[in-house]
Design a protein around this motif. Structure first.
Motif, PDB file in Angstrom:
ATOM      1  N   TYR A 269      -0.828  -0.892 -17.741  1.00 23.81           N
ATOM      2  CA  TYR A 269      -0.886  -1.517 -16.398  1.00 23.81           C
ATOM      3  C   TYR A 269      -0.362  -0.518 -15.366  1.00 23.81           C
ATOM      4  O   TYR A 269       0.796  -0.115 -15.421  1.00 23.81           O
ATOM      5  N   TRP A 270      -1.233  -0.172 -14.443  1.00 22.87           N
ATOM      6  CA  TRP A 270      -0.849   0.719 -13.343  1.00 22.87           C
ATOM      7  C   TRP A 270      -0.637  -0.132 -12.089  1.00 22.87           C
ATOM      8  O   TRP A 270      -1.537  -0.897 -11.705  1.00 22.87           O
ATOM      9  N   ILE A 271       0.519   0.023 -11.480  1.00 23.72           N
ATOM     10  CA  ILE A 271       0.817  -0.770 -10.279  1.00 23.72           C
ATOM     11  C   ILE A 271       1.078   0.180  -9.103  1.00 23.72           C
ATOM     12  O   ILE A 271       1.837   1.150  -9.244  1.00 23.72           O
ATOM     13  N   HIS A 272       0.431  -0.110  -7.989  1.00 26.90           N
ATOM     14  CA  HIS A 272       0.629   0.753  -6.809  1.00 26.90           C
ATOM     15  C   HIS A 272       1.117  -0.047  -5.608  1.00 26.90           C
ATOM     16  O   HIS A 272       0.542  -1.081  -5.273  1.00 26.90           O
ATOM     17  N   HIS A 273       2.166   0.468  -5.007  1.00 31.69           N
ATOM     18  CA  HIS A 273       2.776  -0.200  -3.845  1.00 31.69           C
ATOM     19  C   HIS A 273       2.201   0.364  -2.560  1.00 31.69           C
ATOM     20  O   HIS A 273       2.108   1.587  -2.407  1.00 31.69           O
ATOM     21  N   GLU A 274       1.915  -0.537  -1.640  1.00 33.82           N
ATOM     22  CA  GLU A 274       1.449  -0.087  -0.326  1.00 33.82           C
ATOM     23  C   GLU A 274       2.613   0.500   0.484  1.00 33.82           C
ATOM     24  O   GLU A 274       3.774   0.286   0.170  1.00 33.82           O
ATOM     25  N   PHE A 275       2.269   1.181   1.539  1.00 33.28           N
ATOM     26  CA  PHE A 275       3.261   1.916   2.323  1.00 33.28           C
ATOM     27  C   PHE A 275       3.967   1.053   3.381  1.00 33.28           C
ATOM     28  O   PHE A 275       3.473   0.003   3.788  1.00 33.28           O
ATOM     29  N   LEU A 276       5.082   1.553   3.809  1.00 34.80           N
ATOM     30  CA  LEU A 276       5.790   1.001   4.958  1.00 34.80           C
ATOM     31  C   LEU A 276       5.458   1.883   6.158  1.00 34.80           C
ATOM     32  O   LEU A 276       5.569   3.109   6.077  1.00 34.80           O
ATOM     33  N   THR A 277       5.047   1.259   7.255  1.00 30.95           N
ATOM     34  CA  THR A 277       4.865   2.019   8.489  1.00 30.95           C
ATOM     35  C   THR A 277       6.000   1.629   9.440  1.00 30.95           C
ATOM     36  O   THR A 277       6.693   0.635   9.212  1.00 30.95           O
ATOM     37  N   VAL A 278       6.165   2.406  10.483  1.00 32.09           N
ATOM     38  CA  VAL A 278       7.221   2.113  11.456  1.00 32.09           C
ATOM     39  C   VAL A 278       6.579   2.013  12.830  1.00 32.09           C
ATOM     40  O   VAL A 278       5.865   2.945  13.239  1.00 32.09           O
TER      41      VAL A 278
END
Ligand code: AMP
Ligand code: ZN
Length: 473
Positions: A269-278
């Motif tokens: 299982y590959w899990i990818h987190h989305e980014f935080l923008t500012v």
């Protein structure tokens, strides 16, 4: 209900089943320690922490491994540009070794502030050079690696499943990579990537270097994760996570190296987190919006308010940080803590086990639906407001049960937390703390004087059995 999680490999939501239940191997790609940790890291690692806590909630016995990239990561993930560690050294005037130590400590101190559980095994790339060399030797022996005057490369054309994670064919990848080919590099294929850099040419003065059968050099960035994850978790790993930026280069390269060497599936299982923008933009030094934990606390916010803010977005959606959003998170956390302090004043009474179980089952269903943490948080607030539950039942559900996953330290809510987290200006905080010690010493005269002083500054204080509650008028 089993855990269902979106798998970047199958590109759908899959039922989670580990290879050797109840054991679960969890590998989370770590940071490159050449600069301060920022709140974008905070978001990604809170996300991993929630996954780990969910697995523990479900009764799995998790071994969590995380690498520390302290060598080999160039400015571009495609093996080009300066070496990040040497860049950090030039900027700070420290040695590369000190840079690595300093920023690794900063990284874990920042993650601690967010109440992120430390990985069971933290492995530094520089401390696993023989493991990486051994893996490269295997790849070369099996015909997947080739040597040129400047490096040892992985030959992607030999690995037929190269596009399995990205869905990109090698031809598409070739076109994308063509622009990045540097002159003088003897790569067979633009998508080939470095396993071992030789200390020649632009790297002849590279400080971090080790002996190998290909001469003095240092490992490429990707090989550390293959070597260390398989060393600690075995050849097939249950879950491997990273930021969304790792989906296109780093993780396909990890798969290629590992599967070419073992002939087995590397990760289920590959899990990818989305980014935080500012403020709607990418965090960047030039814009000056790369905030660290220090910037959060300096403005009087509780680091756990930032954690609360992260819980308000799903890990597969981008999230935008603003100071206003953080203030809202702080207010919600303060309100929740206020409720908990109130519930704590109530006498202990028997809890309705059936109702508790039902609420926990519902909570688990929500979490198991691809870790829907914002929905789980909303559900917790529904319980807070639900008249069907007694105060003590609410206290139990929120602080003993749900917070095992939220990780907001709600069980520890007390007057100190109220003082520390009320987002008060420093001078007010100091008066409140002085008043707290006056109260502890039963010095009621000073305590009254301090209350009046606070009132003239615009703050009301009420004493509850759990301590002081401070509010701005
Ligand atoms: P790095 O220190 O750049 O190697 O990054 C470590 C991890 O943090 C990687 O998994 C990145 O994808 C992740 N990361 C970096 N910047 C951000 C961001 N702005 N938001 C979320 N995750 C990030
Ligand atoms: Zn990695």
């Amino acid at each position: 209900m089993p855990l269902q999680i979106y798998n970047s490999l199958s590109k759908k939501t899959d039922n989670f089943t580990p290879v050797h239940p109840p054991r679960v191997g969890l590998y989370t790609c770590g940071a490159t320690v050449y600069d301060y940790a920022h709140i974008g890291h905070g978001r990604k690692y809170v996300g991993d922490d929630i996954i780990r806590r969910t697995l523990v909630w479900l009764g799995y016995n998790v071994t969590h491994v995380q690498n520390v990239t302290d060598v080999g990561h160039l400015v571009s993930d495609n093996d080009e540009g300066e070496d990040k560690m040497e860049k950090g050294a030039a900027k700070t005037g420290k040695t590369v070794w000190d840079v690595a130590k300093f920023f690794m400590n900063d990284f874990y101190a920042s993650m601690d502030l967010l109440n992120i559980m430390r990985p069971h095994i933290i492995c530094r790339a520089t401390e696993h050079i023989p493991d990486q060399i051994a893996l490269i030797e295997t790849l070369v022996a099996k015909g997947y690696g080739y040597e040129t005057p400047e490096a040892v490369y992985f030959d992607v054309s030999k690995f037929s499943k190269y596009g399995s994670l990205t869905g990109q064919t090698l031809d598409q990848k070739r076109t994308a990579a063509r622009e990045e080919v540097e002159t003088g590099v003897h790569k067979k294929n633009p998508a080939d990537f470095v396993l071992w850099f030789k200390c020649v040419g632009k790297y002849q003065n590279h400080v971090m270097r080790w002996n190998s059968q290909w001469g003095e050099g240092f490992p490429g960035w990707h090989i550390e994760c293959s070597a260390m994850s398989m060393k600690y978790l075995g050849e097939t790993i249950d879950i491997h996570t990273g930021g969304i930026d790792h989906l296109s280069v780093h993780h396909p390269n990890e798969i290629a190296q590992s599967e070419a060497a073992t002939g087995k599936q590397f990760v289920r299982y590959w899990i990818h987190h989305e980014f935080l923008t500012v403020d709607g933009q990418k965090m960047s030094k030039s814009i000056g919006n790369t905030y660290r934990m220090h910037d959060i606390t300096e403005r009087g916010f509780d680091p756990l308010a930032l954690r609360y803010f992260f819980l308000t977005a799903h890990y597969r959606s981008p999230q935008n940080f603003t100071w206003e959003a953080l203030q809202n998170a702080q207010n919600s956390l303060n309100e929740l803590r206020g409720k908990i302090m109130f519930w704590k004043t109530k006498k202990t009474e028997p809890l309705d086990e059936t109702k508790i179980k039902q609420a926990e089952t519902r909570f688990q269903e929500i979490i198991c639906n691809d870790i829907n943490i914002p929905r789980a948080l909303a559900f917790a607030w529904e319980i807070v407001k639900d008249k069907e539950f007694s105060e003590k039942e609410k206290e139990y559900l929120i602080t003993d049960s749900f917070d095992k996953i939220f990780g907001l330290k709600l069980k520890e809510t007390n007057e100190n937390a109220a003082i520390a987290t009320a987002n008060l200006p420093e001078n007010i905080k100091e008066l409140v703390i002085r008043r707290e010690s006056a109260r502890t010493n039963k010095d009621f005269e000073s305590s009254d004087k301090l209350r009046k002083e606070l009132e003239t500054l615009g703050y009301s204080v009420t004493d509850s059995p759990d301590g002081q509650r401070v509010r701005q008028f």
